[in-house]
Design a protein around this motif. Structure first.
Motif, PDB file in Angstrom:
ATOM      1  N   UNK A   1      -5.814   3.250  -0.191  1.00 52.79           N
ATOM      2  CA  UNK A   1      -6.530   3.983  -1.238  1.00 52.79           C
ATOM      3  C   UNK A   1      -5.631   4.434  -2.375  1.00 52.79           C
ATOM      4  N   UNK A   2      -4.318   4.474  -2.157  1.00 56.19           N
ATOM      5  CA  UNK A   2      -3.410   4.970  -3.186  1.00 56.19           C
ATOM      6  C   UNK A   2      -3.410   6.477  -3.328  1.00 56.19           C
ATOM      7  N   UNK A   3      -3.925   7.204  -2.326  1.00 53.65           N
ATOM      8  CA  UNK A   3      -3.990   8.669  -2.389  1.00 53.65           C
ATOM      9  C   UNK A   3      -2.904   9.296  -1.527  1.00 53.65           C
ATOM     10  N   UNK A   4      -1.677   8.868  -1.738  1.00 54.16           N
ATOM     11  CA  UNK A   4      -0.571   9.392  -0.945  1.00 54.16           C
ATOM     12  C   UNK A   4      -0.391  10.896  -1.141  1.00 54.16           C
ATOM     13  N   UNK A   5      -0.424  11.328  -2.400  1.00 58.60           N
ATOM     14  CA  UNK A   5      -0.163  12.744  -2.675  1.00 58.60           C
ATOM     15  C   UNK A   5      -1.249  13.637  -2.087  1.00 58.60           C
TER      16      UNK A   5
ATOM     17  N   UNK B   1       4.412  10.536   4.753  1.00 62.56           N
ATOM     18  CA  UNK B   1       3.878  10.139   3.448  1.00 62.56           C
ATOM     19  C   UNK B   1       4.856  10.439   2.324  1.00 62.56           C
ATOM     20  N   UNK B   2       5.610  11.516   2.445  1.00 62.17           N
ATOM     21  CA  UNK B   2       6.597  11.821   1.405  1.00 62.17           C
ATOM     22  C   UNK B   2       7.717  10.784   1.391  1.00 62.17           C
ATOM     23  N   UNK B   3       8.103  10.278   2.550  1.00 61.85           N
ATOM     24  CA  UNK B   3       9.144   9.254   2.613  1.00 61.85           C
ATOM     25  C   UNK B   3       8.735   7.992   1.850  1.00 61.85           C
ATOM     26  N   UNK B   4       7.430   7.718   1.821  1.00 61.85           N
ATOM     27  CA  UNK B   4       6.949   6.510   1.155  1.00 61.85           C
ATOM     28  C   UNK B   4       7.248   6.515  -0.345  1.00 61.85           C
ATOM     29  N   UNK B   5       7.546   7.673  -0.907  1.00 60.18           N
ATOM     30  CA  UNK B   5       7.866   7.758  -2.333  1.00 60.18           C
ATOM     31  C   UNK B   5       9.264   7.250  -2.657  1.00 60.18           C
ATOM     32  N   UNK B   6      10.168   7.218  -1.685  1.00 61.33           N
ATOM     33  CA  UNK B   6      11.574   6.920  -1.969  1.00 61.33           C
ATOM     34  C   UNK B   6      11.788   5.595  -2.693  1.00 61.33           C
ATOM     35  N   UNK B   7      11.166   4.475  -2.275  1.00 66.36           N
ATOM     36  CA  UNK B   7      11.406   3.221  -3.004  1.00 66.36           C
ATOM     37  C   UNK B   7      11.002   3.272  -4.475  1.00 66.36           C
ATOM     38  N   UNK B   8      10.055   4.131  -4.836  1.00 64.31           N
ATOM     39  CA  UNK B   8       9.636   4.239  -6.217  1.00 64.31           C
ATOM     40  C   UNK B   8      10.406   5.256  -7.029  1.00 64.31           C
TER      41      UNK B   8
ATOM     42  N   UNK C   1       2.070  18.990  -8.349  1.00 67.74           N
ATOM     43  CA  UNK C   1       2.032  18.901  -9.803  1.00 67.74           C
ATOM     44  C   UNK C   1       2.899  17.778 -10.363  1.00 67.74           C
ATOM     45  N   UNK C   2       3.930  17.370  -9.632  1.00 70.88           N
ATOM     46  CA  UNK C   2       4.925  16.469 -10.217  1.00 70.88           C
ATOM     47  C   UNK C   2       4.907  15.047  -9.674  1.00 70.88           C
ATOM     48  N   UNK C   3       4.289  14.814  -8.547  1.00 69.82           N
ATOM     49  CA  UNK C   3       4.271  13.462  -7.995  1.00 69.82           C
ATOM     50  C   UNK C   3       2.965  12.759  -8.355  1.00 69.82           C
ATOM     51  N   UNK C   4       3.025  11.442  -8.577  1.00 64.96           N
ATOM     52  CA  UNK C   4       1.789  10.693  -8.793  1.00 64.96           C
ATOM     53  C   UNK C   4       1.042  10.507  -7.481  1.00 64.96           C
ATOM     54  N   UNK C   5      -0.208  10.127  -7.580  1.00 60.45           N
ATOM     55  CA  UNK C   5      -0.992   9.940  -6.354  1.00 60.45           C
ATOM     56  C   UNK C   5      -0.427   8.814  -5.515  1.00 60.45           C
ATOM     57  N   UNK C   6      -0.094   7.712  -6.149  1.00 63.90           N
ATOM     58  CA  UNK C   6       0.351   6.533  -5.403  1.00 63.90           C
ATOM     59  C   UNK C   6       1.867   6.523  -5.262  1.00 63.90           C
ATOM     60  N   UNK C   7       2.324   6.191  -4.071  1.00 61.44           N
ATOM     61  CA  UNK C   7       3.759   6.097  -3.808  1.00 61.44           C
ATOM     62  C   UNK C   7       4.158   4.644  -3.651  1.00 61.44           C
ATOM     63  N   UNK C   8       5.401   4.336  -3.969  1.00 56.28           N
ATOM     64  CA  UNK C   8       5.948   3.015  -3.708  1.00 56.28           C
ATOM     65  C   UNK C   8       5.259   1.939  -4.510  1.00 56.28           C
ATOM     66  N   UNK C   9       5.124   0.773  -3.899  1.00 54.60           N
ATOM     67  CA  UNK C   9       4.490  -0.379  -4.533  1.00 54.60           C
ATOM     68  C   UNK C   9       3.230  -0.696  -3.783  1.00 54.60           C
ATOM     69  N   UNK C  10       2.117  -0.670  -4.436  1.00 53.97           N
ATOM     70  CA  UNK C  10       0.841  -0.882  -3.757  1.00 53.97           C
ATOM     71  C   UNK C  10       0.579  -2.355  -3.541  1.00 53.97           C
ATOM     72  N   UNK C  11       0.053  -2.733  -2.368  1.00 61.04           N
ATOM     73  CA  UNK C  11      -0.341  -4.108  -2.140  1.00 61.04           C
ATOM     74  C   UNK C  11      -1.576  -4.431  -2.967  1.00 61.04           C
ATOM     75  N   UNK C  12      -1.693  -5.679  -3.394  1.00 58.97           N
ATOM     76  CA  UNK C  12      -2.793  -6.033  -4.281  1.00 58.97           C
ATOM     77  C   UNK C  12      -4.141  -5.815  -3.636  1.00 58.97           C
TER      78      UNK C  12
END
Length: 468
Positions: A111-115, A160-167, A234-245
């Motif tokens: 869904x891309x709703x990591x945050x 879920x927070x760890x998933x942000x690291x690659x981005x 407030x500071x992170x985007x909803x989607x983390x990392x690289x989303x699969x198509x």
């Protein structure tokens, strides 16, 4: 929808691309990184104040208040030693959190709703932690239930927070960014712990009992967690990392899709055996690390006869040195590579655990020395393990893979507490329990030596850093 975007603060429905982090707008990237660092600052209060210091000895005391003449309690009709209730509860909570993390990870990537999911679980954990204020008398079942809820929520939120690291960083920068995040976490956890130590030491002057002071300290971790989670919101985007198509075109019920996606993920992991080999090594040695951290206060109070003040002071030493240790090992990794640095830290853990086994009773100075040794290797070994794993994840599967990784990370180990609890159950000695954890470090070291990291990164199609 395009699947290639920069690692800056883009609109929430847009994915991020770690390969363009170096050319991203510096201010936007720093804003995201700071929000991510503060997330560690917020949630480390739970692992430090609750899991590491206050809850283990206090919940054990509450369980002993409810024990029968033979020293046993009977949760769910089972007979266990009151002294094993806390480690057993930690282990039980992690077994449940495995499924919760995997399902939530697939849902987040779909869904891309990591945050939203990350912060939602953070607030569930914060509420449960704050509720520990009502843990008194012989209400050990309430304490166990709150611990289970809080630890599951903590595990999911951090995964879920760890998933942000690659981005958030280019491949060659991830060791430094990951280490800085751990440093922020230990700084935040240590700052709250200092305040809690002052409260506990001054409880007589404040007119409260020691038990009430402990309950206030436990609740303060929940309030701290809730307050500072506002920053990543407030500071992170909803989607983390690289989303699969395929995640951008999801339809139907998200949960049902996540279950199907979870099955595909687990089957897909078999296509990357080198990633699984690294994961096996990490799950083993870090389970030992986390068990030492979560059971250290229990060992100090029950086996070494140390008071609460000595225990808190020792943990403060760990927190302070872990900040420098994380940054120091990050710098060492720049020269010798993350894998070699982690292997060296595991040797340090074996030495530390062996010294802990022969430590004399009623002598806090030796416990402080042990705390110093733990602090120097704790943050760095975990920060570098996290950044190293981020290179081994196929693009678009960050949350799902990190959910598996999180099975054995801060406060979420289960094999170690189970072995620790069983060893005490059989021998009645916490020394036997603590030395039984050596097996996790030895096996983890042996497996990690066998991992060809460069080949593993190439196998999942990620760029290889200059230094490994």
């Amino acid at each position: 929808m395009s699947t290639t975007n920069s690692a800056t603060h883009l609109p929430d429905d847009q994915p991020t691309d770690p390969t363009s982090a170096a050319s991203a707008d510096g201010r936007a990237l720093r804003r995201m990184q700071f929000g991510w660092y503060i997330n560690d600052w917020a949630n480390t209060a739970f692992s430090t104040t609750v899991l590491t210091v206050f809850l283990g000895p206090y919940l054990t005391t509450v369980a002993k208040n409810a024990a029968d003449a033979s020293g046993d309690v009977h949760p769910l009709g089972l007979s266990i030693r009151a002294g094993s209730f806390f480690p057993y509860t930690v282990s039980f909570s992690v077994l449940i959190s495995v499924a919760a993390m995997l399902l939530t990870g697939t849902l987040a990537d779909r869904t891309g709703r990591h945050k939203e999911l990350m912060c939602g679980f953070a607030y569930v954990g914060a509420i449960a932690t704050t509720g520990m204020f009502f843990l008194d008398g012989d209400r050990y079942l309430l304490g166990g239930a709150l611990l289970v809820v809080a630890n599951i929520a903590y595990a999911v939120s951090v995964a879920l927070s760890y998933a942000y690291l690659p981005g958030l960083a280019a491949p060659d920068e991830r060791d430094a960014v990951s280490s800085k995040g751990w440093a922020y976490g230990y700084a935040g956890g240590g700052l709250l712990l200092i305040a809690n130590l002052a409260l506990f030491e001054g409880h007589d002057a404040l007119g409260v009992s020691s038990g009430t002071a402990v309950r206030i300290c436990l609740a303060s971790a929940g309030l701290w967690w809730a307050l500072f989670t506002i920053v990543p919101m407030l500071r992170l985007p909803s989607r983390a990392g690289v989303a699969p198509s395929r995640a951008t075109a999801s339809t139907g019920r998200p949960t049902a899709g996540s279950l199907r996606e979870l099955g595909r993920t687990l089957r897909g992991m078999r296509k990357h055996p080198l990633t699984l080999l690294y994961l096996a090594a990490f799950l083993c040695y870090n389970d030992g690390i986390q068990t030492v951290v979560s059971q250290a206060s229990l060992y100090g109070s029950e086996e070494l006869g140390l008071d609460q003040t000595s225990l808190v002071a020792a943990v403060l030493l760990v927190q302070a040195l872990a900040i420098g240790g994380a940054l120091l090992l990050g710098r060492i990794a720049r020269r010798y590579g993350a894998k070699r640095t982690v292997l060296g830290s595991l040797v340090g853990w074996v030495i530390t655990l062996s010294l802990g086994y022969v430590m004399p009773t009623h002598q806090p100075v030796w416990f402080y020395a042990l705390a110093c040794m733990i602090g120097l290797v704790l943050g760095g070994s975990q920060a570098l393990s996290r950044s190293l794993f981020s290179h081994l994840i196929p693009a678009g599967k960050e949350a799902e893979y990190f959910s598996v990784y999180k099975v054995s990370d801060r406060g979420t180990s289960w094999m170690g507490p189970l072995v620790f609890g069983l060893a005490y159950q059989v021998t009645g000695s916490y020394r036997s329990a603590i030395i039984s954890l050596l097996v996790f470090f030895v096996i983890g070291f042996a497996v990690l030596v066998k991992v060809p990291v460069r080949r593993a990164i190439e196998a999942v199609g990620n760029p290889v850093p200059e230094r490994l």
